[in-house]
Structure formats: C-alpha cells, structure tokens
Motif scaffolding. Sequence first.
Motif, PDB file in Angstrom:
ATOM      1  N   PHE A 130       0.924  -0.746   0.193  1.00 21.29           N
ATOM      2  CA  PHE A 130      -0.022   0.014  -0.048  1.00 21.29           C
ATOM      3  C   PHE A 130       0.911   1.374   0.305  1.00 21.29           C
ATOM      4  O   PHE A 130       0.572   1.733  -0.958  1.00 21.29           O
ATOM      5  CB  PHE A 130      -0.684   0.094   1.283  1.00 21.29           C
ATOM      6  N   TRP A 131       1.646   0.560   1.003  1.00 24.44           N
ATOM      7  CA  TRP A 131       2.486   2.465   0.830  1.00 24.44           C
ATOM      8  C   TRP A 131       3.693   2.455   0.060  1.00 24.44           C
ATOM      9  O   TRP A 131       3.896   3.910  -0.848  1.00 24.44           O
ATOM     10  CB  TRP A 131       3.648   1.912   2.118  1.00 24.44           C
ATOM     11  N   ARG A 132       3.943   1.249  -1.081  1.00 25.35           N
ATOM     12  CA  ARG A 132       4.876   1.787  -2.088  1.00 25.35           C
ATOM     13  C   ARG A 132       4.914   1.870  -2.942  1.00 25.35           C
ATOM     14  O   ARG A 132       5.059   2.273  -4.085  1.00 25.35           O
ATOM     15  CB  ARG A 132       6.011   0.194  -1.854  1.00 25.35           C
ATOM     16  N   ILE A 133       2.763   1.027  -3.261  1.00 26.50           N
ATOM     17  CA  ILE A 133       2.647   1.557  -4.244  1.00 26.50           C
ATOM     18  C   ILE A 133       1.342   2.048  -4.785  1.00 26.50           C
ATOM     19  O   ILE A 133       1.432   3.170  -5.406  1.00 26.50           O
ATOM     20  CB  ILE A 133       1.877   0.257  -4.788  1.00 26.50           C
ATOM     21  N   THR A 134       0.796   2.084  -4.124  1.00 33.07           N
ATOM     22  CA  THR A 134      -1.004   2.905  -3.948  1.00 33.07           C
ATOM     23  C   THR A 134      -0.352   4.271  -3.412  1.00 33.07           C
ATOM     24  O   THR A 134      -1.000   5.460  -3.814  1.00 33.07           O
ATOM     25  CB  THR A 134      -2.180   2.525  -3.038  1.00 33.07           C
ATOM     26  N   VAL A 135       0.284   4.241  -2.148  1.00 32.39           N
ATOM     27  CA  VAL A 135       0.548   5.751  -2.311  1.00 32.39           C
ATOM     28  C   VAL A 135       1.088   6.581  -2.521  1.00 32.39           C
ATOM     29  O   VAL A 135       0.851   7.727  -3.672  1.00 32.39           O
ATOM     30  CB  VAL A 135       1.162   5.794  -0.560  1.00 32.39           C
ATOM     31  N   ARG A 136       2.364   5.528  -3.099  1.00 34.75           N
ATOM     32  CA  ARG A 136       2.772   6.638  -4.194  1.00 34.75           C
ATOM     33  C   ARG A 136       2.816   6.879  -5.328  1.00 34.75           C
ATOM     34  O   ARG A 136       2.402   8.024  -6.186  1.00 34.75           O
ATOM     35  CB  ARG A 136       5.065   6.064  -4.341  1.00 34.75           C
ATOM     36  N   LEU A 137       1.609   6.104  -6.226  1.00 39.13           N
ATOM     37  CA  LEU A 137       0.669   6.646  -7.805  1.00 39.13           C
ATOM     38  C   LEU A 137      -0.045   7.552  -7.685  1.00 39.13           C
ATOM     39  O   LEU A 137      -0.276   8.109  -8.428  1.00 39.13           O
ATOM     40  CB  LEU A 137       0.382   4.838  -8.081  1.00 39.13           C
ATOM     41  N   SER A 138      -0.563   7.754  -6.166  1.00 37.64           N
ATOM     42  CA  SER A 138      -1.469   8.733  -5.964  1.00 37.64           C
ATOM     43  C   SER A 138      -0.802   9.838  -5.977  1.00 37.64           C
ATOM     44  O   SER A 138      -1.593  11.232  -5.208  1.00 37.64           O
ATOM     45  CB  SER A 138      -2.352   7.788  -5.086  1.00 37.64           C
ATOM     46  N   LEU A 139       0.093  10.236  -5.442  1.00 28.97           N
ATOM     47  CA  LEU A 139       1.096  11.247  -5.225  1.00 28.97           C
ATOM     48  C   LEU A 139       0.084  12.645  -5.631  1.00 28.97           C
ATOM     49  O   LEU A 139       0.307  13.788  -5.441  1.00 28.97           O
ATOM     50  CB  LEU A 139       2.327  11.162  -4.928  1.00 28.97           C
ATOM     51  N   PRO A 140       0.085  12.531  -7.461  1.00 26.26           N
ATOM     52  CA  PRO A 140       0.215  13.184  -7.842  1.00 26.26           C
ATOM     53  C   PRO A 140      -1.758  14.536  -7.649  1.00 26.26           C
ATOM     54  O   PRO A 140      -1.860  14.869  -7.430  1.00 26.26           O
ATOM     55  CB  PRO A 140      -0.445  12.933  -9.168  1.00 26.26           C
ATOM     56  N   GLY A 141      -2.565  13.177  -7.519  1.00 22.38           N
ATOM     57  CA  GLY A 141      -3.847  13.498  -6.631  1.00 22.38           C
ATOM     58  C   GLY A 141      -3.712  13.509  -5.303  1.00 22.38           C
ATOM     59  O   GLY A 141      -4.783  14.436  -5.205  1.00 22.38           O
ATOM     60  N   ILE A 142      -2.369  13.189  -4.342  1.00 21.48           N
ATOM     61  CA  ILE A 142      -2.854  14.342  -2.852  1.00 21.48           C
ATOM     62  C   ILE A 142      -2.181  15.855  -3.514  1.00 21.48           C
ATOM     63  O   ILE A 142      -3.114  16.841  -2.462  1.00 21.48           O
ATOM     64  CB  ILE A 142      -1.404  12.666  -2.248  1.00 21.48           C
ATOM     65  N   ALA A 143      -1.355  15.402  -4.479  1.00 19.78           N
ATOM     66  CA  ALA A 143      -0.768  17.504  -4.607  1.00 19.78           C
ATOM     67  C   ALA A 143      -1.874  18.194  -5.424  1.00 19.78           C
ATOM     68  O   ALA A 143      -1.685  19.146  -4.217  1.00 19.78           O
ATOM     69  CB  ALA A 143       0.771  17.303  -5.090  1.00 19.78           C
ATOM     70  N   ALA A 144      -2.559  18.138  -5.872  1.00 17.73           N
ATOM     71  CA  ALA A 144      -3.570  18.943  -6.165  1.00 17.73           C
ATOM     72  C   ALA A 144      -4.539  19.050  -5.578  1.00 17.73           C
ATOM     73  O   ALA A 144      -5.020  19.781  -5.259  1.00 17.73           O
ATOM     74  CB  ALA A 144      -4.219  17.702  -8.058  1.00 17.73           C
ATOM     75  N   GLY A 145      -5.045  18.181  -5.008  1.00 23.96           N
ATOM     76  CA  GLY A 145      -5.703  17.671  -3.280  1.00 23.96           C
ATOM     77  C   GLY A 145      -5.407  19.279  -2.567  1.00 23.96           C
ATOM     78  O   GLY A 145      -6.200  19.907  -2.137  1.00 23.96           O
ATOM     79  N   CYS A 146      -4.326  18.649  -2.182  1.00 24.06           N
ATOM     80  CA  CYS A 146      -3.323  19.587  -0.876  1.00 24.06           C
ATOM     81  C   CYS A 146      -3.735  21.212  -1.727  1.00 24.06           C
ATOM     82  O   CYS A 146      -4.329  21.967  -0.804  1.00 24.06           O
ATOM     83  CB  CYS A 146      -2.121  19.194  -0.741  1.00 24.06           C
ATOM     84  N   PHE A 147      -2.981  21.413  -2.608  1.00 28.86           N
ATOM     85  CA  PHE A 147      -3.342  22.756  -3.353  1.00 28.86           C
ATOM     86  C   PHE A 147      -4.594  23.239  -3.342  1.00 28.86           C
ATOM     87  O   PHE A 147      -5.063  24.741  -3.056  1.00 28.86           O
ATOM     88  CB  PHE A 147      -2.839  22.578  -4.997  1.00 28.86           C
ATOM     89  N   LEU A 148      -6.050  22.238  -3.876  1.00 25.19           N
ATOM     90  CA  LEU A 148      -6.599  22.919  -4.484  1.00 25.19           C
ATOM     91  C   LEU A 148      -7.434  23.083  -2.664  1.00 25.19           C
ATOM     92  O   LEU A 148      -8.365  24.397  -2.869  1.00 25.19           O
ATOM     93  CB  LEU A 148      -7.715  22.152  -5.135  1.00 25.19           C
ATOM     94  N   VAL A 149      -7.201  22.579  -1.544  1.00 23.44           N
ATOM     95  CA  VAL A 149      -7.754  22.599  -0.418  1.00 23.44           C
ATOM     96  C   VAL A 149      -7.688  24.068   0.200  1.00 23.44           C
ATOM     97  O   VAL A 149      -7.534  25.032   0.777  1.00 23.44           O
ATOM     98  CB  VAL A 149      -8.319  21.671   0.934  1.00 23.44           C
ATOM     99  N   PHE A 150      -5.220  23.916   0.075  1.00 23.19           N
ATOM    100  CA  PHE A 150      -4.397  25.583   0.544  1.00 23.19           C
ATOM    101  C   PHE A 150      -4.728  26.662   0.279  1.00 23.19           C
ATOM    102  O   PHE A 150      -5.050  27.854   0.874  1.00 23.19           O
ATOM    103  CB  PHE A 150      -3.228  24.739   0.723  1.00 23.19           C
ATOM    104  N   ILE A 151      -5.137  26.476  -0.398  1.00 22.85           N
ATOM    105  CA  ILE A 151      -4.976  28.118  -1.495  1.00 22.85           C
ATOM    106  C   ILE A 151      -6.284  28.585  -0.950  1.00 22.85           C
ATOM    107  O   ILE A 151      -6.263  29.384  -0.803  1.00 22.85           O
ATOM    108  CB  ILE A 151      -4.810  27.507  -3.381  1.00 22.85           C
ATOM    109  N   PRO A 152      -6.915  28.572  -1.413  1.00 20.33           N
ATOM    110  CA  PRO A 152      -8.635  28.786  -1.056  1.00 20.33           C
ATOM    111  C   PRO A 152      -8.496  28.855   0.165  1.00 20.33           C
ATOM    112  O   PRO A 152      -9.270  29.834   0.847  1.00 20.33           O
ATOM    113  CB  PRO A 152      -9.933  28.472  -1.753  1.00 20.33           C
ATOM    114  N   VAL A 153      -8.278  28.082   1.430  1.00 16.36           N
ATOM    115  CA  VAL A 153      -8.853  28.235   2.620  1.00 16.36           C
ATOM    116  C   VAL A 153      -8.005  29.616   3.505  1.00 16.36           C
ATOM    117  O   VAL A 153      -8.134  30.262   4.153  1.00 16.36           O
ATOM    118  CB  VAL A 153      -8.244  26.813   3.436  1.00 16.36           C
ATOM    119  N   VAL A 154      -6.324  29.738   2.853  1.00 21.08           N
ATOM    120  CA  VAL A 154      -5.465  30.746   2.958  1.00 21.08           C
ATOM    121  C   VAL A 154      -6.293  32.145   3.211  1.00 21.08           C
ATOM    122  O   VAL A 154      -6.022  32.798   4.281  1.00 21.08           O
ATOM    123  CB  VAL A 154      -4.201  30.994   2.100  1.00 21.08           C
TER     124      VAL A 154
END
Length: 293
Positions: free
Chosen positions: A205-229
Amino acid sequence: MIKRVVLWPPYVWLLILFLLPFALVFKIALSDYAIAIPPYTPTFDFTDPASWGATLRALDFENFQWLVDDKLYFTAYMSSLRIAFVSTFLALMIGYPMAYAMARAPQQWRGLLMMLVILPFWSSFLIRIYAWIGILSNEGFLNMVLGWMGIPPLTIMNTNTAVYIGIVYAYLPFMILPIFASLDRMDPSLLEAAEDLGCTRTSAFWRITVRLSLPGIAAGCFLVFIPVVGEYIVPDLLGGSNTLMIGKVLVEEFFNNRDWPVASAVAVVLLFVLVIPIVLFQRAAERRERASA
C-alpha cells in the motif's frame, strides 16, 4: 497553426481575469489613502507613458512598509497559514480513505458515490455554513443530542475547532476528487505483483498505492490549501472575533476602514505568499521527473 489557436484561449483568459485585475490591485497598493470616491489617490498613471519614468522614481512602498511595521498583519498571515495547513492535513486524513474506498468499490457503485461527494455543491455554500451554526451553537443540535445522552454540552462555536470543522466540511470534495482520479487509474495488478515479490499488504500500500496517488494528493492539497488561506466566510461565521485570518483583515480594510491601498497591499502579499511555493514545488517536481526519465 492549430496548436497556436488552441493555446490562445487559456492565455487570453489568464490575461483578462488574472493579470489585468492584479495590475489594477497593484496600482492601488502603490496609491495614497484619500477621503474620496474611490478612497485613494493614484500615484501611477498607466495612460501616460511619458510620465512613467518620473513616476517610477517617485513611487514609494509605504503601504507595504505598513504591513511590516504593524504586527497585526504578520500575525494574520501566520494564523491563516497555520489554519490552512491544519485544515488541509485533516482533509487529507479524512479524504484519502474515502477516495480509496470509492476507487475500490464495484464499478456500478462509483457513479453513485461520486454523486454523493459532489452533492453538497448543489446547495449554497453560505447556507451550508449557516447550517453548521445550528449544529454547533450552544443550544444547537449537537448539544441537544449530547444532553439526551447525559453528556455535558460543548462550547464549539466561536472557536478554531468550529472553523476547522466548517473548512474541512466545505473543502473535503476538493481533496477527494483528485485522489480518487489517481487511484481509479491505478492498475490493481501492480499490488498483486508487489505481494508476489514479498511485500506485505501494508508495505505494498505504501510503496505502490500511496506513491502512485501522490499527484492526486498534491492536487488535492493545493485545491484545499490555497483558497483556505484567504477564506473569509467560515472564520467570520463560525470563528467569530476570536479567529484571526487574513481574509477577515482584508474585508475589514476594504469595507470598514475603507483603506483600499493597504487592503490592496495585503492582497498582493497574499498572492505572492501562495504563488511562490507553488512555483517552487512545480520546478522541484519537474526536476524529479527529468531525473527519473
């Protein structure tokens, strides 16, 4: 030729809806406060190119200096960044399991689950935040239920806890959808191959699933963090006067103090605070991609 035509609309959109408004705000930030309509005296005239040289030499940045001298603005920026960081982290901790469950659900259920995620957008954002006032207030639904259970009432309204609840609720879909898109494209056979090579399910899970989903995690974090500031409605309605965020300071300067030059300077600094880390992150991501290619 076709490639250029396709590329023109995004650039025109960026010019009209971002660069021109930003130039206007920056111009107001360099202006002087005045008791007039509008409440500022321009010190820079875009329409007279002949005077640009003398005007640039005479420009001062006293409004930006005011932001440095007054600790209120620095405290507001830091408080906004802290609340945005914690809210983004909470949204990620809640949103990732939900996105993972959606991606692993049977195909016939994914459309329904997707609709349930975006269902809150069918109602007004303001109405949904007002609903949380009815839930979290001292005589609200939550304390009513706790009273039935014999639990003492909680004081949540007008605290940062209420702000975190409102922000995470409001922006959670923006975290779920990009992560779900990354997980939905992942090939399940990769996990099987990892387990065949000796990985446990947790390790896979950590080596495959999480690493392959990092682009989605980064996009989600930006979509939340930027407007929340720069969020204003949630801290104003749920946090009250005890919550300090730069969005509230910005509205206060614009509408109550009517100090448009200082308010514009606050907006310009806020933009750079958000844009510079994004640019650095994108460049670091590009370097990693070139190194792995």
